[in-house]
Each structure stands twice: as C-alpha cells, then as structure tokens.
Design a protein around this motif. Structure first.
Motif, PDB file in Angstrom:
ATOM      1  N   SER A  41       0.834  -1.203   0.000  1.00 19.46           N
ATOM      2  CA  SER A  41       0.000   0.000   0.000  1.00 19.46           C
ATOM      3  C   SER A  41       0.865   1.247   0.000  1.00 19.46           C
ATOM      4  CB  SER A  41      -0.924  -0.013   1.217  1.00 19.46           C
ATOM      5  OG  SER A  41      -1.687   1.157   1.279  1.00 19.46           O
ATOM      6  N   GLY A  42       1.934   1.228   0.797  1.00 22.22           N
ATOM      7  CA  GLY A  42       2.819   2.386   0.878  1.00 22.22           C
ATOM      8  C   GLY A  42       3.499   2.668  -0.445  1.00 22.22           C
ATOM      9  N   ALA A  43       3.946   1.617  -1.142  1.00 18.44           N
ATOM     10  CA  ALA A  43       4.584   1.812  -2.441  1.00 18.44           C
ATOM     11  C   ALA A  43       3.610   2.431  -3.437  1.00 18.44           C
ATOM     12  CB  ALA A  43       5.110   0.475  -2.962  1.00 18.44           C
ATOM     13  N   SER A  44       2.354   1.971  -3.414  1.00 18.49           N
ATOM     14  CA  SER A  44       1.342   2.537  -4.313  1.00 18.49           C
ATOM     15  C   SER A  44       1.069   3.993  -3.974  1.00 18.49           C
ATOM     16  CB  SER A  44       0.043   1.726  -4.223  1.00 18.49           C
ATOM     17  OG  SER A  44       0.234   0.408  -4.682  1.00 18.49           O
ATOM     18  N   ALA A  45       0.961   4.304  -2.680  1.00 15.76           N
ATOM     19  CA  ALA A  45       0.687   5.678  -2.258  1.00 15.76           C
ATOM     20  C   ALA A  45       1.840   6.600  -2.627  1.00 15.76           C
ATOM     21  CB  ALA A  45       0.434   5.719  -0.757  1.00 15.76           C
ATOM     22  N   THR A  46       3.067   6.125  -2.466  1.00 12.79           N
ATOM     23  CA  THR A  46       4.231   6.931  -2.814  1.00 12.79           C
ATOM     24  C   THR A  46       4.282   7.199  -4.311  1.00 12.79           C
ATOM     25  OG1 THR A  46       5.496   6.098  -0.924  1.00 12.79           O
ATOM     26  CG2 THR A  46       6.756   7.021  -2.758  1.00 12.79           C
ATOM     27  N   GLU A  47       4.027   6.167  -5.119  1.00 13.23           N
ATOM     28  CA  GLU A  47       4.047   6.341  -6.565  1.00 13.23           C
ATOM     29  C   GLU A  47       2.941   7.280  -7.018  1.00 13.23           C
ATOM     30  OE1 GLU A  47       5.353   6.118 -10.398  1.00 13.23           O
ATOM     31  OE2 GLU A  47       6.332   5.459  -8.543  1.00 13.23           O
ATOM     32  N   THR A  48       1.745   7.155  -6.412  1.00 13.74           N
ATOM     33  CA  THR A  48       0.640   8.050  -6.753  1.00 13.74           C
ATOM     34  C   THR A  48       0.997   9.492  -6.431  1.00 13.74           C
ATOM     35  OG1 THR A  48      -1.004   6.317  -6.380  1.00 13.74           O
ATOM     36  CG2 THR A  48      -1.779   8.594  -6.287  1.00 13.74           C
ATOM     37  N   PHE A  49       1.631   9.702  -5.288  1.00 14.27           N
ATOM     38  CA  PHE A  49       2.018  11.067  -4.907  1.00 14.27           C
ATOM     39  C   PHE A  49       3.049  11.627  -5.877  1.00 14.27           C
ATOM     40  CE2 PHE A  49       4.767  14.059  -2.683  1.00 14.27           C
ATOM     41  CZ  PHE A  49       3.827  15.009  -2.304  1.00 14.27           C
ATOM     42  N   ARG A  50       4.002  10.803  -6.291  1.00 15.72           N
ATOM     43  CA  ARG A  50       5.030  11.277  -7.227  1.00 15.72           C
ATOM     44  C   ARG A  50       4.427  11.705  -8.552  1.00 15.72           C
ATOM     45  NH1 ARG A  50       9.365   6.495  -5.833  1.00 15.72           N
ATOM     46  NH2 ARG A  50      10.487   7.601  -4.183  1.00 15.72           N
ATOM     47  N   GLY A 103      10.648   5.214   5.411  1.00 18.57           N
ATOM     48  CA  GLY A 103      11.048   5.379   4.016  1.00 18.57           C
ATOM     49  C   GLY A 103      11.082   4.062   3.267  1.00 18.57           C
ATOM     50  N   GLU A 104      11.638   3.029   3.900  1.00 16.98           N
ATOM     51  CA  GLU A 104      11.724   1.725   3.249  1.00 16.98           C
ATOM     52  C   GLU A 104      10.340   1.155   2.946  1.00 16.98           C
ATOM     53  OE1 GLU A 104      15.927   0.144   5.218  1.00 16.98           O
ATOM     54  OE2 GLU A 104      14.008  -0.394   6.140  1.00 16.98           O
ATOM     55  N   ASP A 105       9.391   1.399   3.847  1.00 17.67           N
ATOM     56  CA  ASP A 105       8.022   0.908   3.647  1.00 17.67           C
ATOM     57  C   ASP A 105       7.205   1.808   2.725  1.00 17.67           C
ATOM     58  OD1 ASP A 105       8.578  -1.170   5.343  1.00 17.67           O
ATOM     59  OD2 ASP A 105       7.509  -0.354   7.070  1.00 17.67           O
ATOM     60  N   GLY A 106       7.753   2.948   2.323  1.00 23.69           N
ATOM     61  CA  GLY A 106       7.002   3.889   1.480  1.00 23.69           C
ATOM     62  C   GLY A 106       5.845   4.528   2.210  1.00 23.69           C
ATOM     63  N   GLU A 107       5.972   4.695   3.551  1.00 24.11           N
ATOM     64  CA  GLU A 107       4.824   5.138   4.344  1.00 24.11           C
ATOM     65  C   GLU A 107       4.841   6.618   4.725  1.00 24.11           C
ATOM     66  OE1 GLU A 107       2.776   1.295   6.290  1.00 24.11           O
ATOM     67  OE2 GLU A 107       3.959   2.523   7.664  1.00 24.11           O
ATOM     68  N   TRP A 108       5.741   7.408   4.133  1.00 21.95           N
ATOM     69  CA  TRP A 108       5.672   8.835   4.442  1.00 21.95           C
ATOM     70  C   TRP A 108       4.338   9.452   4.029  1.00 21.95           C
ATOM     71  CZ3 TRP A 108       8.052  10.760   8.179  1.00 21.95           C
ATOM     72  CH2 TRP A 108       9.372  10.399   8.495  1.00 21.95           C
ATOM     73  N   PRO A 109       3.763   9.131   2.849  1.00 22.15           N
ATOM     74  CA  PRO A 109       2.438   9.679   2.550  1.00 22.15           C
ATOM     75  C   PRO A 109       1.391   9.283   3.590  1.00 22.15           C
ATOM     76  CG  PRO A 109       3.443   8.831   0.551  1.00 22.15           C
ATOM     77  CD  PRO A 109       4.317   8.391   1.694  1.00 22.15           C
ATOM     78  N   LEU A 110       1.421   8.028   4.038  1.00 20.46           N
ATOM     79  CA  LEU A 110       0.460   7.582   5.040  1.00 20.46           C
ATOM     80  C   LEU A 110       0.672   8.314   6.363  1.00 20.46           C
ATOM     81  CD1 LEU A 110      -1.784   5.590   5.927  1.00 20.46           C
ATOM     82  CD2 LEU A 110       0.042   4.004   6.574  1.00 20.46           C
ATOM     83  N   PHE A 111       1.901   8.385   6.837  1.00 18.40           N
ATOM     84  CA  PHE A 111       2.196   9.040   8.106  1.00 18.40           C
ATOM     85  C   PHE A 111       1.739  10.501   8.096  1.00 18.40           C
ATOM     86  CE2 PHE A 111       5.008  11.768  10.589  1.00 18.40           C
ATOM     87  CZ  PHE A 111       4.801  11.259  11.862  1.00 18.40           C
TER      88      PHE A 111
END
Length: 281
Positions: free
Chosen positions: A12-21, A71-79
């Motif tokens: 989920s985090g990877a998808s959220a990070t890519e969507t934000f980018r 960062g590794e989990d791609g969870e900055w957008p979630l946090f």
C-alpha cells in the motif's frame, strides 16, 4: 488468495508513494525566507520536545531506525496524511463559507471513469455491502444549481480496501467522476463502506503499537467537488452512529461531515442527500 491476506503496508505504501510522485502540483518559486521560518520553527519545537522529555540516546536511535523504516516501507504519505494533513487542511480552508472540507488521504487516483448526472460505480459482481445511494446538488453560495459541476468520488470496499492499493481488486472499483447537468444534481449508486484500520504491519503500525493507540478510521466516502469558476473542495463524509466517528485515528471527522442515511426509496439499501455549496474561485 484473498485480498485480506495479501494486502500489506509495504504494498500500500509503495502505491501511495508512486501516486504522490505522479501528482501534478506546481511548487512555484522557492521563498527562502518562508522555508527558513517554517523549518526553524519546526526544529525549535522538536528541540523543546527533546528537552521536555529528556530524550535518551536509545530513544534517539530508535527514532532514526523508525524513520528509516518509514522510508523503506514507502509510508511517508500515510504518516503525513494521518497525523499532519488535518491541520494543513484546517489552515488552508479557514476562510471558506461553503462546503466543509477535510483531508484527502493517500488513496486518491485521478482519471476515474466518467458519468453524467447519475452513476453506478464500477464494482465487482456481487460486490459485498449494503447498496447505498448518495445524491445531492452542487450550488453556488446563494443556492443556485451549477451546471458542469464535478463530483470525483472514491471509497474503500466492505473489507476496507481501496482499488489500486490492494491486490485482487479491479482497477477502478468504487471510483468514478460524475458531472452535473443544468439542475446541478448528481446521483451515485455504490455500496456503503466499512470502517478499516490503516495499514499497520509497517512503520506506522509500529508507532501505533508503541504508543498504545488504535489504527481505525470510521467508514467514509471521499469526494473532490468542483465547478467552473468555483473553488474545489476535498472532503470525506462519515455515518452517524458508526464506529470510530468520535475517535478517528486521522482526526478528520467534523460535525458537518456526518451523514444521516435513511432507508432507500427503492427499498433496497440506504440513501442520503448531501449538497455542496461552493465558494467562488
């Protein structure tokens, strides 16, 4: 294999990070004085937290390790969307007179299927949940209906998962954009969503467990509502009496955003009417 067993925080985090980018949002020219003022105040506040709680080196090292894992989990957008966005939204929309906004969250995807006037959202055959009709009118602040208004709508399914952020769900499941005609009205046929926990097997979940918090969000609908010459409003709508409405982990619930559904006129499921008066651009 079911969605419930394959959806992960990292996925989920990877998808959220890519969507934000991929999000189109011009930063404009850098105002160095403003950057300096904001960052200085933020660091000063953190310095005071360290002093107030007499932070140890073990705790400091745990913080660094946790930030690396975020960062590794791609969870900055979630946090950021769970624990900071509600204050950014509060400041950004402080002067609005019309519809009430709240956080966008990390699961918006542009380009959903388009409809005019009335829509039955894309969904799987035998989609789980209670049939739900969401309808209303887009108006100006005086109450005049607006032709060409747009309701960009997305939501989780009855298991609490979003299409494009969990495996096994069709790409545009429970997502759609509805344009209003001359009377400014829209109708969206969907399934009532359920409460869900934010992804909690990653870094954000580790923080929640360490702090003794819960990870639940109340059931909600997501919307971006706009019209020519009017300000876009991003919001979420919740359900009266629902679990976690008074204890949302994202602190995004406002009284004006709580729906009071009734039995549907069709006799099948529930319905609610909610209007969107929009501020001038």
């Amino acid at each position: 294999m079911s969605t419930e067993t394959t959806a992960t925080a990292a996925g989920s985090g990877a998808s959220a990070t890519e969507t934000f980018r991929n999000k189109v949002r011009g930063a404009g020219e850098i105002d160095h004085e403003r950057v300096s003022a904001i960052v200085t105040d933020a660091l000063t506040s953190l310095h005071e937290v360290v002093r107030k709680h007499k932070l140890t080196y073990d705790e400091y090292d745990a913080l660094k390790a946790w930030m690396i894992r975020v960062g590794e989990d791609g969870e900055w957008p979630l946090f950021l969307d769970v624990w900071l966005e509600h204050v950014v939204e509060e400041v950004a929309n402080a002067d609005r007179e019309g519809a009430t906004g709240t956080i966008e969250g990390p699961y918006y995807v542009p380009g959903a299927p388009e409809f005019t006037g009335e829509a039955t959202l894309p969904m799987r055959e035998n989609e789980k949940g209670t049939p739900f009709l969401f309808q209303g009118t887009i108006t100006d602040l005086a109450g005049a209906p607006l032709e060409g208004g747009l309701v960009d709508f997305w939501q989780a399914d009855d298991d609490g998962y979003y299409s494009q952020f969990a495996p096994g769900i069709p790409e545009w499941n429970l997502r759609g954009r509805v344009t209003t005609g001359p009377d400014g009205t829209f109708k969206i046929n969907t399934m009532k969503p359920a409460p869900y926990q934010i992804p909690n097997d990653g870094a954000c979940g580790a923080l929640i467990r360490a702090a003794g918090w819960h990870a639940w969000r109340p059931a909600h609908l997501h919307l971006k509502v706009s019209a020519p010459g009017k300000q876009l409003i991003t919001t979420q709508l919740y359900f009266d009496g629902g679990d976690y409405v008074t204890d949302d982990v994202a602190q995004a619930v406002k009284p004006d955003l709580v729906l009071h559904p009734q039995k549907a006129d069709s006799g099948n499921g529930e319905q609610v009417t909610y209007d969107f008066p929009l501020d001038p651009a």
